[in-house]
Scaffold this active site. Structure first.
Site, short mmCIF file in Angstrom:
data_model
loop_
_atom_site.label_atom_id
_atom_site.label_comp_id
_atom_site.label_asym_id
_atom_site.label_seq_id
_atom_site.Cartn_x
_atom_site.Cartn_y
_atom_site.Cartn_z
N CYS A 1 0.81 -1.23 0.00
CA CYS A 1 0.00 0.00 0.00
C CYS A 1 0.84 1.28 0.00
CB CYS A 1 -0.93 0.00 1.21
SG CYS A 1 -1.74 -1.57 1.43
N HIS B 1 -3.46 7.98 5.22
CA HIS B 1 -3.55 6.63 4.66
C HIS B 1 -4.99 6.16 4.86
CE1 HIS B 1 -2.07 3.06 2.88
NE2 HIS B 1 -2.39 2.31 3.90
N GLU C 1 -2.71 5.64 12.95
CA GLU C 1 -2.35 6.83 12.18
C GLU C 1 -2.66 8.10 12.97
OE1 GLU C 1 -4.05 7.06 8.24
OE2 GLU C 1 -2.60 8.61 7.66
N LYS D 1 -9.85 7.69 0.37
CA LYS D 1 -10.19 6.29 0.10
C LYS D 1 -11.68 6.05 0.28
CE LYS D 1 -5.81 3.93 1.09
NZ LYS D 1 -4.93 4.99 1.60
N HIS E 1 -9.38 1.80 -1.90
CA HIS E 1 -7.95 1.63 -1.66
C HIS E 1 -7.31 1.03 -2.91
CE1 HIS E 1 -4.17 0.85 0.04
NE2 HIS E 1 -4.51 0.46 1.24
N PHE F 1 1.28 -2.87 4.55
CA PHE F 1 1.52 -4.19 5.11
C PHE F 1 3.01 -4.48 4.97
CE2 PHE F 1 -2.79 -6.62 4.60
CZ PHE F 1 -3.31 -5.88 5.65
#
Lengths: 86, 402
Positions: free
Chosen positions: B162, B294, B305, B326, B331, B390
């Site tokens: 990501c 994010h 976050e 998003k 995403h 990830f």
């Protein structure tokens, strides 16, 4: 092997413990299963019993499936199996 | 060190077929997430996504091209054409040798893999199209961009899940800043919306069945999207000398790794990336007006976050705005930071902050100004783009006006 013993076997394997180390009061945390481990154990349970477990790893405590202890997991799975039966 | 500016932008995603349409949708807080349409979708538990509808590849590419372009390559080329066209750059001679392509991508030609595995495994065929390999390889999109525009310098693909696009744009930035390159085509793309792609994500049990609601107490997971965002990064003096329109300046970049867990994010890793990027930019944290988060809509990301932002910014965390687009385009995994950079450019150029839509209820663990549901006008100075992948890989860009 009944449902309870089979579930305990799956959970024990995930926790890398002996089935005899798992009690009905055990919680995922108490036997060292984190959220990713739980997702894997649920997958094994689904494959074993051919059921779909409504478990959301995003916020497990808010899922429709109670994973707070081995007893609640076993009870939930027994219910899902009963619901599946025609 | 050279200064680096953005002189072109292009995109295709669920919100629009180009930058203007996408930014208009972001301004209006429109949702591009819809019912997925592809073969075997009825076998999925997750049936929504930011899928690009009404896109006709045959109107854009000829037969030979289509035999070589997976959907992620098609998206990339469409976005790259828009960006290069806007920049007005042409690549010949030394300029071509000193310009390249670095793009983010995670899944490669997943649709090509999906279709061909289906053919050999499910349908029992023993023959596949001769171009399966050059079509599915992760670097196919970057290579086709280099070929289309004659970019003969460094060209490669960055795969950090990501954070791929932000890592890619960070590389492009550093290559120009160091004097290695005059211009770089950068950004990223992704196309994972197929049966196998969504099935794999379903397995992780972090996907929402109804909507992406970042930072809202009612959120229940992430929603996938697809598309591309591509930019022209150019050395500032080069851009100024030719009178190019400048969309923004890339001021700084930092990347860190959590070195902790393959899926669970770490506040420390994220905070180190944010503070590192500000340090690299030489910008005081009080100057940051807006952060494009994010913001995946998972509990793990959103809480971590917000905690990282609060840690880095202290009292200023309550002054700045942070939103996750998003909620609108989904995403895009390896392409997400690139499409999200459009919200940063909109903030810098139009003074409009894209909202976090789908916001229903405050979460005490995400107690920041997340620009809920409606876009906002603002005086914008410096903006940040966060990406946390990830694997614990974090990449943060800092942008400002020239």
């Amino acid at each position: 092997m009944n449902v309870k013993d089979k579930v305990i076997e799956i959970i024990a394997e995930q926790a890398m413990l002996e089935p005899s180390d798992i009690t009905m009061d055990s919680t995922p945390e108490s036997i060292g299963i984190d959220s990713l481990g739980l997702v894997e154990a649920i997958f094994a349970i689904e494959e074993t019993f051919d059921i779909s477990v409504p478990f959301n790893a995003n916020e497990p405590e808010k899922s429709d499936f109670d994973i707070s202890s081995v007893a609640s997991i076993v009870a939930g799975i027994e219910r899902l199996i009963a619901e599946k039966a025609p | 060190m050279k200064r680096v500016v953005i002189t072109g932008a292009g995109t295709i995603n669920a919100l629009g077929m180009d930058v203007a349409a996408t930014q208009e949708a972001m301004r209006e807080g429109r949702c591009g997430i819809s019912e997925l349409e592809f073969r075997d979708v009825q076998r999925l538990a997750i049936r929504i996504g930011g899928q690009i509808k009404g896109f006709d590849p045959e109107a854009e590419f000829n037969r030979q091209q289509l035999s070589l372009y997976d959907r992620f390559t098609q998206f990339t080329l469409i976005a790259a054409r828009e960006a290069v066209n806007q920049s007005g750059l042409e690549f010949h001679g030394e300029m071509a040798d000193r310009s390249g392509v670095v793009l983010g991508n995670s899944g490669g030609g997943l649709l090509t893999q999906d279709e061909n595995y289906r053919a050999v495994y499910e349908e029992g065929k023993n023959r596949v199209h001769p171009f399966v390999v050059p079509k599915l390889m992760n670097n196919a999109a970057a290579s086709h961009v280099s070929m289309e525009f004659n970019l003969r310098g460094p060209t490669f693909t960055v795969a950090t899940a990501c954070a791929s696009s932000n890592h890619a744009m960070g590389q492009a930035f550093q290559m120009i800043r160091s004097g290695m390159c005059h211009a770089m085509i950068t950004g990223g793309s992704e196309s994972m919306l197929c049966f196998g792609g969504v099935k794999a994500w379903e397995g992780l049990r972090v996907m929402s069945k109804d909507a992406c609601r970042p930072f809202s107490a009612t959120r229940n997971g992430m929603v996938q999207g697809e598309g591309a965002g591509v930019f022209v990064f150019e050395e500032y003096e080069h851009a100024r000398a030719r009178g190019a329109m400048i969309l923004g300046e890339v001021l700084g970049f930092a990347m860190t790794s959590d070195a902790a867990d393959i899926v669970m994010p770490s506040k420390m890793g994220a905070a180190r990336a944010i503070s590192g990027a500000l340090r690299d930019a030489g910008v005081a944290k009080e100057r940051v007006t807006y952060i494009n988060a994010h913001g995946t809509g998972t509990a793990a990301n959103d809480k971590t976050e917000c905690a990282a932002v609060a840690d880095v910014f202290g009292h200023h965390a309550d002054e700045l705005m942070i939103s996750s687009t998003k909620s609108m385009h989904g995403h895009l995994i390896g392409g997400t930071g690139a499409v999200e950079l459009l919200a940063c450019l909109m903030a810098l150029n139009d003074g409009v902050i894209a909202p976090t839509i789908g916001y229903e209820e405050p979460d005490p663990e995400c107690a920041l100004d997340v620009v809920p549901n409606e876009a906002r006008d603002a005086e914008v100075d410096v903006v940040l783009s966060n990406a946390f992948a990830f694997g614990g890989l974090n990449a943060v860009l800092v942008l400002g006006r020239v």
